[in-house]
Write an enzyme that holds these catalytic residues in place. Structure first.
Site, mmCIF file in Angstrom:
data_model
loop_
_atom_site.group_PDB
_atom_site.id
_atom_site.type_symbol
_atom_site.label_atom_id
_atom_site.label_comp_id
_atom_site.label_asym_id
_atom_site.label_seq_id
_atom_site.Cartn_x
_atom_site.Cartn_y
_atom_site.Cartn_z
ATOM 1 N N ARG A 279 105.186 100.202 85.985
ATOM 2 C CA ARG A 279 104.636 100.850 84.802
ATOM 3 C C ARG A 279 103.124 101.031 84.945
ATOM 4 O O ARG A 279 102.491 100.442 85.815
ATOM 5 C CB ARG A 279 104.932 100.001 83.549
ATOM 6 C CG ARG A 279 106.374 99.985 83.131
ATOM 7 C CD ARG A 279 106.647 98.981 82.011
ATOM 8 N NE ARG A 279 106.571 97.598 82.473
ATOM 9 C CZ ARG A 279 106.780 96.541 81.692
ATOM 10 N NH1 ARG A 279 107.041 96.706 80.410
ATOM 11 N NH2 ARG A 279 106.722 95.320 82.200
ATOM 12 N N LYS B 68 101.031 94.304 82.336
ATOM 13 C CA LYS B 68 101.357 92.894 82.483
ATOM 14 C C LYS B 68 100.103 92.048 82.594
ATOM 15 O O LYS B 68 99.009 92.536 82.874
ATOM 16 C CB LYS B 68 102.241 92.677 83.722
ATOM 17 C CG LYS B 68 103.632 93.273 83.599
ATOM 18 C CD LYS B 68 104.404 92.732 82.403
ATOM 19 C CE LYS B 68 104.795 91.275 82.567
ATOM 20 N NZ LYS B 68 105.537 90.757 81.392
ATOM 21 N N TYR C 224 99.897 92.794 77.801
ATOM 22 C CA TYR C 224 100.790 91.675 77.525
ATOM 23 C C TYR C 224 100.242 90.449 78.245
ATOM 24 O O TYR C 224 99.894 90.523 79.427
ATOM 25 C CB TYR C 224 102.201 91.953 78.065
ATOM 26 C CG TYR C 224 102.987 92.984 77.287
ATOM 27 C CD1 TYR C 224 103.344 92.767 75.964
ATOM 28 C CD2 TYR C 224 103.408 94.170 77.891
ATOM 29 C CE1 TYR C 224 104.075 93.715 75.257
ATOM 30 C CE2 TYR C 224 104.150 95.112 77.198
ATOM 31 C CZ TYR C 224 104.480 94.872 75.869
ATOM 32 O OH TYR C 224 105.203 95.801 75.173
ATOM 33 N N HIS D 80 101.487 86.791 77.100
ATOM 34 C CA HIS D 80 102.510 85.737 77.027
ATOM 35 C C HIS D 80 101.927 84.399 77.492
ATOM 36 O O HIS D 80 102.491 83.720 78.355
ATOM 37 C CB HIS D 80 103.735 86.116 77.859
ATOM 38 C CG HIS D 80 104.394 87.388 77.415
ATOM 39 N ND1 HIS D 80 105.099 87.478 76.233
ATOM 40 C CD2 HIS D 80 104.458 88.624 77.987
ATOM 41 C CE1 HIS D 80 105.574 88.708 76.102
ATOM 42 N NE2 HIS D 80 105.188 89.422 77.134
ATOM 43 N N GLU E 102 101.677 91.459 72.580
ATOM 44 C CA GLU E 102 102.858 90.845 71.966
ATOM 45 C C GLU E 102 102.583 90.145 70.640
ATOM 46 O O GLU E 102 103.528 89.794 69.930
ATOM 47 C CB GLU E 102 103.534 89.858 72.936
ATOM 48 C CG GLU E 102 102.766 88.581 73.203
ATOM 49 C CD GLU E 102 101.767 88.701 74.350
ATOM 50 O OE1 GLU E 102 101.237 87.662 74.772
ATOM 51 O OE2 GLU E 102 101.523 89.840 74.819
ATOM 52 N N ASP F 221 109.747 85.803 79.287
ATOM 53 C CA ASP F 221 108.296 86.006 79.172
ATOM 54 C C ASP F 221 107.644 84.949 78.310
ATOM 55 O O ASP F 221 106.447 84.661 78.450
ATOM 56 C CB ASP F 221 108.000 87.388 78.562
ATOM 57 C CG ASP F 221 107.852 88.459 79.624
ATOM 58 O OD1 ASP F 221 107.541 88.103 80.779
ATOM 59 O OD2 ASP F 221 108.051 89.638 79.316
#
Length: 376
Positions: A15, A75, A94, A96, A118, A270
């Site tokens: 991505r 990510k 993101y 996490h 998130e 995740d």
């Protein structure tokens, strides 16, 4: 503002965080956008597509991090990126954090501003930047589960939808949120017998109304889960506590209750995973077996369908990225409560409770940070 888009370097992550349409929109507002060469190639976007929209292409990831005031990613940064992150640099991606103590401490030490997709949260408690990827992962979970139920892949050798005269597979979905709803719809559409469990009775009533006849709803508790896993072929874990570690709903001792070749897909990986025996895997090496039970725990499932995922994600993130670029992160977060909830780590301080609780860190109220005069 100067915005940088590095190429994702996590295993099989294809991505990209910004499309040419996003570049054009940011340029229209007077911002500069630098994109690492081939950053979009996995999603079918060429360097020429980016330059045509007004971006400048840089050859290396080091150049992108060096020039950018705001880094927009998909990510979380991995270890090789940690030294590239600068104090006061805004990272919008993101993270996490509750699943990685190493990442948490690295970002605390960096002095950067970490705004996590998130945990951006609307007034109705929905998570607008998690929803599109949860939709993709929920649907993919059934595809992957069906594949690994095949005997050559290690599963029981069951066709999810069965055939005339042969019962279909039993699918258990943990959690009735976005992931669970999408998983249940896909599994039901393929003809499986589906059971969704959740602790929210109101949500179960809603799902009971909208789901087809081959989907049942059951209250989630340990007793019910122990009964259900004995007759289940595919278990999909989709529970979520925003910004915090996922609870272990399937414990190690429950594996002994299952039939050999049962497949478990942990979409919550995740956030640490909702199966006690889970650990993160990659698209390159997606499964492992514990007590004859197949575990699929890929931490970036949507990365396998990057064209769909990139468009779905950037549709959601661009309006927030524009606010951050137009106003600067402090004013944007003061003006928008949704963005404020996305702040996790700021200038070496943990400002999100779920992250602080996960790693026993001191919590600084985010209002203290936003109230101070800090140059962004």
């Amino acid at each position: 503002m100067i915005i940088g888009v590095p190429k994702e370097i996590k295993n099989n992550e294809n991505r990209v965080a910004l499309t040419p349409a996003g570049v054009a929109e940011l340029k229209k507002h007077g911002h500069e956008v630098y994109v690492q060469s081939t950053a979009g190639i996995g999603s079918g976007i060429s360097d020429e597509d980016y330059t045509g929209a007004g971006a400048t292409i840089l050859a290396t990831i080091e150049e992108v991090y060096a020039i950018a005031e705001m880094i927009v990613k998909v990510k979380e940064p991995i270890a090789s990126e940690y030294p590239l992150i600068k104090a006061n640099q805004l990272l919008f991606t993101y993270f996490h954090f509750a699943s990685s103590e190493e990442l948490t401490h690295a970002m605390l030490e960096s002095g950067a501003v970490c705004l996590a997709y998130e945990t951006v949260e609307k007034a109705d408690r929905s998570l607008p930047l998690l929803i599109p990827m949860s939709e993709v992962a929920g649907r993919m979970a059934v595809q992957e589960g069906a594949k690994y139920l095949e005997k050559p892949m290690g599963g029981r050798g069951i066709l999810l939808g069965g055939v005339a005269g042969v019962k279909p597979a039993n699918v258990l979905v943990l959690g009735g949120g976005i992931v669970g709803t999408q998983s249940a719809k896909m599994a039901a559409g393929l003809g499986a017998n589906v059971t969704i469990v959740d602790v929210n009775l109101q949500r179960l009533r809603y799902l009971e109304d909208i789901m087809p006849a081959n989907v049942d709803t059951v209250m989630s508790n340990e007793y019910n889960l122990r009964q259900l896993v004995q007759h289940t072929d595919l278990i999909i874990g989709g529970v979520l506590i925003p910004g915090a570690k996922a609870p272990f709903l399937i414990t190690k001792d429950m594996l002994k209750l299952m039939r050999p070749g049962t497949v478990m897909v942990d979409v919550a990986i995740d956030q640490g995973g909702c199966f006690e025996t889970s650990h993160a895997t990659t698209h390159q090496d997606p499964i492992f077996v514990v007590d004859d039970i197949v575990h699929y725990c890929v931490a970036n499932m949507p990365g396998a369908v990057p064209y769909t995922s990139t468009l779905a994600l950037t549709n959601a993130t661009l309006p927030y990225a524009l606010q951050l670029a137009n106003k600067g992160w402090k004013k944007a977060c003061r003006d928008n409560e949704e963005l404020k909830k996305g702040l996790n780590i700021v200038h070496g301080k943990t400002v999100y409770k779920g992250v602080a609780d996960a790693w026993d860190l001191s919590l600084t109220p985010v209002e203290d940070i936003l109230g101070k005069v800090i140059v962004a």
